[in-house]
Scaffold this motif. Structure first.
Motif, short mmCIF file in Angstrom:
data_model
loop_
_atom_site.label_atom_id
_atom_site.label_comp_id
_atom_site.label_asym_id
_atom_site.label_seq_id
_atom_site.Cartn_x
_atom_site.Cartn_y
_atom_site.Cartn_z
N THR A 122 43.75 36.42 37.23
CA THR A 122 44.65 37.19 37.98
C THR A 122 43.92 37.93 39.08
OG1 THR A 122 45.93 37.61 35.80
CG2 THR A 122 46.48 38.92 37.55
N LEU A 123 42.69 38.54 38.68
CA LEU A 123 42.26 39.31 40.03
C LEU A 123 41.81 38.38 41.06
CD1 LEU A 123 39.68 41.62 37.85
CD2 LEU A 123 41.45 42.36 39.29
N ASP A 124 41.11 37.10 40.68
CA ASP A 124 40.88 35.90 41.73
C ASP A 124 42.03 35.60 42.50
OD1 ASP A 124 38.28 36.14 40.78
OD2 ASP A 124 38.63 34.34 39.61
N GLU A 125 43.46 35.66 41.88
CA GLU A 125 44.53 35.52 42.61
C GLU A 125 44.92 36.48 43.60
OE1 GLU A 125 47.83 34.18 40.03
OE2 GLU A 125 46.57 32.79 38.95
N TYR A 126 44.70 37.69 43.17
CA TYR A 126 44.94 38.78 44.05
C TYR A 126 43.95 38.92 45.17
CZ TYR A 126 48.88 40.90 41.50
OH TYR A 126 50.04 41.16 40.96
N ALA A 127 42.67 38.24 44.88
CA ALA A 127 41.77 38.40 46.00
C ALA A 127 42.21 37.35 47.21
CB ALA A 127 40.38 37.89 45.47
N LEU A 128 43.39 36.35 46.92
CA LEU A 128 43.61 35.57 47.97
C LEU A 128 44.30 36.27 49.10
CD1 LEU A 128 44.27 32.58 45.87
CD2 LEU A 128 42.32 32.90 47.33
N PRO A 129 44.34 36.04 50.20
CA PRO A 129 45.25 36.61 51.22
C PRO A 129 46.69 36.43 50.86
CG PRO A 129 43.66 35.35 52.30
CD PRO A 129 43.55 35.04 50.93
N GLU A 130 47.54 37.18 51.05
CA GLU A 130 48.94 37.26 50.96
C GLU A 130 49.58 36.07 51.10
OE1 GLU A 130 51.65 40.13 49.47
OE2 GLU A 130 50.30 40.95 50.75
N GLN A 132 49.13 33.34 49.63
CA GLN A 132 48.45 32.03 49.10
C GLN A 132 48.64 31.79 47.39
OE1 GLN A 132 44.56 31.19 50.20
NE2 GLN A 132 44.77 31.81 52.42
N GLY A 133 48.83 30.98 46.93
CA GLY A 133 49.05 30.65 45.47
C GLY A 133 47.91 30.39 44.72
N ALA A 134 48.10 30.46 43.38
CA ALA A 134 46.99 30.53 42.43
C ALA A 134 46.38 29.11 42.74
CB ALA A 134 47.58 30.44 40.97
N ALA A 135 46.88 28.03 43.30
CA ALA A 135 46.18 26.86 43.27
C ALA A 135 45.00 26.92 44.26
CB ALA A 135 47.31 25.54 43.77
N ALA A 136 45.06 27.69 45.10
CA ALA A 136 43.83 27.99 46.10
C ALA A 136 42.85 29.09 45.56
CB ALA A 136 44.23 28.36 47.49
N ALA A 137 43.11 29.43 44.37
CA ALA A 137 42.19 30.56 43.74
C ALA A 137 40.71 30.10 43.86
CB ALA A 137 42.57 30.83 42.32
N ARG A 138 39.91 31.08 44.22
CA ARG A 138 38.35 30.64 44.31
C ARG A 138 37.97 30.36 42.86
NH1 ARG A 138 36.74 35.99 46.82
NH2 ARG A 138 38.59 35.46 47.88
N PRO A 139 36.63 29.59 42.58
CA PRO A 139 36.27 29.23 41.35
C PRO A 139 35.94 30.65 40.59
CG PRO A 139 35.08 28.50 42.95
CD PRO A 139 35.86 29.11 43.73
N GLU A 140 36.26 30.62 39.41
CA GLU A 140 36.10 31.69 38.33
C GLU A 140 34.48 32.28 38.36
OE1 GLU A 140 37.42 30.41 34.85
OE2 GLU A 140 39.06 29.93 35.48
N PRO A 141 34.25 33.47 38.20
CA PRO A 141 32.97 34.07 38.05
C PRO A 141 32.00 33.40 37.06
CG PRO A 141 34.63 35.78 38.29
CD PRO A 141 35.28 34.57 38.02
N GLU A 142 32.60 33.05 36.07
CA GLU A 142 31.87 32.21 35.08
C GLU A 142 31.10 30.99 35.33
OE1 GLU A 142 34.73 34.63 32.90
OE2 GLU A 142 34.80 33.21 34.66
N GLN A 143 31.70 30.46 36.55
CA GLN A 143 31.02 29.12 37.16
C GLN A 143 30.12 29.64 38.16
OE1 GLN A 143 34.31 26.84 38.74
NE2 GLN A 143 35.19 26.78 36.49
N SER A 144 29.61 30.95 38.57
CA SER A 144 28.81 31.30 39.69
C SER A 144 27.31 30.79 39.08
CB SER A 144 28.91 32.66 39.82
OG SER A 144 28.66 33.25 38.60
N PRO A 145 26.44 30.66 39.98
CA PRO A 145 25.04 30.25 39.48
C PRO A 145 24.41 30.93 38.64
CG PRO A 145 25.69 30.08 41.90
CD PRO A 145 26.55 30.70 41.47
N GLY A 146 24.61 32.33 38.71
CA GLY A 146 23.95 33.34 37.90
C GLY A 146 24.46 34.52 37.86
N PRO A 147 24.27 35.63 37.07
CA PRO A 147 25.01 36.72 37.01
C PRO A 147 24.34 37.58 37.77
CG PRO A 147 23.43 36.48 35.01
CD PRO A 147 23.59 35.22 35.64
N ALA A 148 23.18 37.59 38.08
CA ALA A 148 22.42 38.57 39.06
C ALA A 148 22.62 38.23 40.55
CB ALA A 148 20.93 38.56 38.82
#
Length: 725
Positions: A122-130, A132-148
C-alpha cells in the motif's frame, strides 16, 4: 541483525532514532493540518531517511524496508506528485506504529518483526504519482539487493548502463550507434581484451562519468574521453584532458569541481531529462552516515564496476599528464579542529545515586543547622551558613540533570487526539503551551498515563459532534488545550476543552443511581463536589460502554496516581462552555518540603503541598454536625480530626486539651483540620521507603531523618483520611 555490533554505535542509533520517531508522530499529525508545508514534508522525509540509514548500518532489514517505503511516499509528496489525504495519513501512521514496535524490539535486543506485506505494498502504491495504479508499483523492498543499501538516486540500472555504453560507442563512430555493433561489444568484465570496441581509457572515463573522477583508480595519466564532471559534454575521442579542458580548468581553478549546471546535465544524461526531480537536493543534503553506508555496502553497477576498475592496466608513460588530483579544498577543512563534544551520555542509575547522596547531604545539613542554632560560636554559624548555601546550589544542580521537558509527554497527544477524533467522527484541534517546562524525569514518566486518560476524556466526553456544535452556534471544530507552567517548586498542568461542559444535576442523578449518595445528601452537594464525583470508582456519565470510555475506571486511576505523586487535582466546568481540569504536582519526588509536627513525643512530617493554613484554636468552641466535630473559620466549616488518636495508639485514652494547633490541609477541593500537639517548623526532608514489614501501612508515604536525629514518618494525607476518616 547485527546485535554483536559495537555497543556504542547501537546506543547512538537508539538515542538518535528514538528522538526522531518521537518527533515524527507529532510532525505527521501537524502535516495533516498543513498539507502544503514543504519544510514539514522535507523534515518528515529526512526523519524516515535517517532512521533507515542507521537501521541499514545495523542490518535491520525489516526496519529498513518499512522506512524505505514510507520515505518513498514523502519523496513523491514533496515533489508535488501527490496530495496529502486522510487515507494516506492513516497508512503512514500505521507504518509508523510498526516502525515504533520494531524499534522497541531492537531496544530489547530482539529480532524486529517485519511489517505486513500488504502495508508495504500500500505504501508503494502511494509512492506512485497521482493517477497511477497498483500495476505500475515499484518492486517491493524485500526484493532489494540488500537491507543496508541507501538507494542513492544517482545509481543507474543495468539497462541504463548498457545504453550509456552504446552512446559512447556511437560517439566514437562519429554518428548514431549501430545495434549490431552494440551487441558485438564485449562485456566490461574483460577490459584488457585488445579486440574490444571500448578501450581501457574509455572505460576509466566511463567510470569517472558515473561515479566521479578518481574514485576507482589511482592517478589517471591520460584520458581519450574527457571527464564529464569537468566539461558536462563529451568531446572527440582523441582529445586529451590536458588540452581539451585547459580553458575550463583555468576558469574553475579546480578540475575536480563541477558546477550545479554541469551536475544537472550529467543527471539528465544518466537518467533522462526530468526523470529524477529533486535529485540535486538529495545529493547535496546527503548526511555523512549515508556516505559511510554507501562506501561500505555498494550495490548496482557500482558493485559490479569496482573489480574491473582495479583490473584496468596502468596508462602508458608516454601520455600527457592529467591535472593534479590533490583537492585544495581539503586543506582549509583540515585546518579547523573538530568542535569539542558538549554532551555526554550518563546512565540514569548514576544520576539516581548522586541524587541519593545529595539527599543524605541535606540531612546532614539539617542536623548541623540544628546544632549550630544551639551554639554561640560565630565561626560555627558562618560555616553552617556556607554549607547551607553550597548544599542548596548542589541540590539544584543535581536536580537540573534529572530534569526533562514535559514535551516528552505532550509529544504523544497529537497522535492520540487525531486517531480518537477520526474514530469518533469529530473535528478537534489540539493546542499545546509550555512544552519546554522542565520537571523530574520520574514525574515525566508517572504523569504520562494520567494525562492520556484526561485528554481522551476531553475528546470523548467534552467535545460534541460537529453537527451538535453547529446547532449550538459553535464552530464545527472543537479545541482541546494542554498547557504546563512552573509555579515555585510545583508544576501546574491544565487540560481544557470548549465542549458541552458538565451538568451538576445529571451528576447528582448518577450518584444516586450508583448508590454513592442518598437523594438528600446528593441534593446538598455543591457544584464543585458534583464535579469531583467523576473521580469516584465505577462512576461514569456514559450510558453505553465503548472501547474508549464508559467503565468508570479512567478518572479513578487518574486521581489515585496524582495523589501518589503528592499532587492535587481540581475540576472547573460550565454547562455549554467547556471543562478545565488542573493538576498541581511537585517538581521532584526525591526531596520534599514538609511541615514537621509533634504528636505526643513522636515526630511526623506533613507534605507542605497539602498545607493551607495554621492557627491556634480554642477547642471548646468546636461544633458537632452529623456526629462529626467541625470548626468554623471565616464563615467556612471544616471537619476536625484528632490524628493523634489514629497514629499514636498509646495516647488514645488521654484527656483532650482545651487549646491546640490546627493545620488545615487540602486534598483536591476538600479541606479538613488536623489537631496537632506541637508545630516544629518547615524542613526539607529526603523520602526513604518504609521497610518490608511496614510497606502498605495506611496513611504513611515513607520516612525520613529529622534535624535532631529522630526518625519521622511522612503522612500521606489522602490515604490517611480514606482509611481512618
Amino acid at each position: 541483525m547485527a546485535f554483536d555490533a559495537d555497543e556504542e554505535i547501537l546506543q547512538d542509533f537508539l538515542v538518535e532514532a528514538g528522538e526522531i520517531l518521537e518527533q515524527l508522530s507529532e510532525q505527521l499529525v501537524d502535516l495533516e493540518r498543513h498539507p502544503d508545508d514543504s519544510d514539514l514534508l522535507n523534515a518528515i522525509f529526512r526523519g524516515f531517511h535517517t532512521v533507515k540509514g542507521g537501521a541499514g548500518f545495523l542490518q535491520l532489514e525489516a526496519l529498513v524496508n518499512c522506512c524505505h517505503s514510507a520515505e518513498n511516499v514523502f519523496d513523491t509528496l514533496r515533489n508535488h506528485k501527490r496530495r496529502v489525504t486522510p487515507e494516506l495519513m492513516d497508512v503512514v501512521l500505521q507504518a509508523l506504529d510498526y516502525i515504533n514496535t520494531m524499534f522497541d524490539q531492537v531496544r530489547n535486543r530482539e529480532e524486529p518483526t517485519p511489517a505486513p506485506l500488504s502495508l508495504i505494498q500500500t505504501l508503494d502504491e502511494y509512492a506512485l504519482p497521482e493517477g497511477q495504479g497498483a500495476a505500475a508499483a515499484r518492486p517491493e523492498p524485500e526484493q532489494s539487493p540488500g537491507p543496508a543499501t541507501d538507494e542513492d538516486p544517482g545509481d543507474i540500472t543495468d539497462e541504463e548502463f548498457e545504453q550509456l555504453l552504446d552512446a559512447l560507442e556511437g560517439d566514437k563512430a562519429g554518428g548514431g550507434s549501430d545495434p549490431k555493433q552494440a551487441e558485438a561489444t564485449p562485456s566490461a568484465d574483460t577490459p584488457g581484451d585488445d579486440s574490444s570496441d571500448i578501450s581501457d581509457d574509455e572505460f576509466e572515463a566511463l567510470l569517472d562519468q558515473l561515479h566521479g573522477k578518481g574514485r576507482f583508480s589511482g592517478e589517471v595519466a591520460t584520458q581519450s574521453v574527457p571527464d564529464p564532471d569537468e566539461t558536462g559534454q563529451p568531446s572527440e575521442p582523441g582529445q586529451s584532458v590536458a588540452t581539451g579542458n585547459a580553458e575550463e580548468s583555468a576558469k574553475s581553478g579546480d578540475s575536480d569541481l563541477i558546477t550545479d549546471d554541469e551536475f544537472e546535465r550529467l543527471l539528465d544524461e544518466l537518467h533522462g531529462k526530468g526523470k529524477s526531480p529533486g535529485i540535486a537536493d538529495g545529493a547535496v543534503a546527503r548526511t555523512p552516515a549515508d556516505t559511510d553506508k554507501t562506501s561500505k555496502v555498494p550495490d548496482g553497477p557500482e558493485a559490479q564496476a569496482r573489480p574491473e576498475a582495479k583490473a584496468a592496466p596502468s596508462p602508458k608513460p608516454g601520455a600527457g599528464k592529467a591535472p593534479e588530483t590533490t583537492k585544495p579544498a581539503a586543506a582549509p577543512r583540515d585546518s579547523h579542529p573538530p568542535a569539542a563534544e558538549t554532551t555526554v551520555r550518563v546512565d540514569t542509575k548514576r544520576l539516581d545515586d548522586i541524587m541519593n547522596m545529595v539527599g543524605e547531604l541535606v540531612l546532614v545539613r539539617n542536623r548541623l543547622q540544628r546544632l549550630g542554632a544551639d551554639s554561640e560560636d560565630e565561626h560555627m554559624h558562618k560555616a553552617v551558613s556556607n554549607l547551607d548555601v553550597v548544599t542548596t546550589d548542589l541540590q539544584s544542580a543535581v536536580m537540573a540533570t534529572r530534569m526533562q521537558p514535559i514535551k516528552k509527554v505532550f509529544g504523544r497527544f497529537p497522535r492520540v487526539v487525531r486517531d480518537l477524533a477520526r474514530n469518533l467522527k469529530k473535528e478537534i484541534n489540539l493546542v499545546m503551551h509550555g512544552e519546554e517546562t522542565d520537571l523530574d524525569k520520574n514525574l515525566v514518566e508517572a504523569l504520562a498515563d494520567p494525562l492520556v486518560h484526561l485528554v481522551r476524556n476531553s475528546v470523548d466526553h467534552g467535545i460534541e459532534a460537529p453537527d451538535v456544535r453547529e446547532k449550538a452556534g459553535k464552530p464545527r471544530q472543537g479545541t482541546v488545550t494542554l498547557s504546563a507552567e512552573q509555579e515555585g517548586d510545583h508544576i501546574l498542568l491544565s487540560i481544557e476543552d470548549d465542549g458541552g461542559g458538565m451538568d451538576p444535576e445529571k451528576l447528582r442523578r448518577k450518584a444516586v443511581e450508583k448508590g454513592i449518595y442518598d437523594q438528600d445528601v446528593a441534593d446538598r452537594l455543591t457544584e464543585t463536589e458534583c464535579f469531583n464525583l467523576i473521580f469516584a470508582a465505577g462512576f461514569s456519565t456514559k450510558d453505553q460502554i465503548s472501547d474508549v470510555s464508559g467503565r468508570g475506571v479512567g478518572m479513578d486511576v487518574v486521581k489515585t496516581k496524582i495523589s501518589q505523586l503528592n499532587g492535587q487535582i481540581q475540576v472547573h466546568s460550565k454547562l455549554g462552555k467547556g471543562t478545565a481540569i488542573r493538576i498541581k504536582v511537585p517538581l521532584t519526588l526525591a526531596i520534599m518540603p514538609t511541615l514537621m509536627i509533634m504528636l505526643a513525643n513522636q515526630s511526623f512530617a506533613l507534605p507542605l503541598v497539602n498545607v493551607v493554613e495554621i492557627f491556634h484554636l480554642d477547642l471548646t468552641k468546636k461544633n458537632i454536625v452529623d456526629g462529626r466535630e467541625c470548626i468554623v473559620v471565616r464563615d467556612k466549616v471544616f471537619p476536625l480530626f484528632h490524628i493523634k488518636r489514629w497514629l499514636v495508639p498509646s495516647d488514645r485514652g488521654s484527656a483532650e486539651p482545651e487549646n491546640a494547633h490546627v493545620v488545615i490541609v487540602a486534598m483536591g477541593t476538600k479541606q479538613v483540620g488536623f489537631v496537632v500537639d506541637q508545630l516544629v517548623g518547615q524542613e526539607e526532608v529526603v523520602i526513604k521507603p518504609l521497610g518490608r514489614a511496614l510497606q502498605g501501612t495506611p496513611g504513611m508515604a515513607g520516612a525520613t531523618i529529622t534535624g535532631d536525629g529522630r526518625i519521622a514518618l511522612i503522612i500521606d494525607v489522602p490515604s490517611l483520611l480514606q482509611h481512618y476518616g
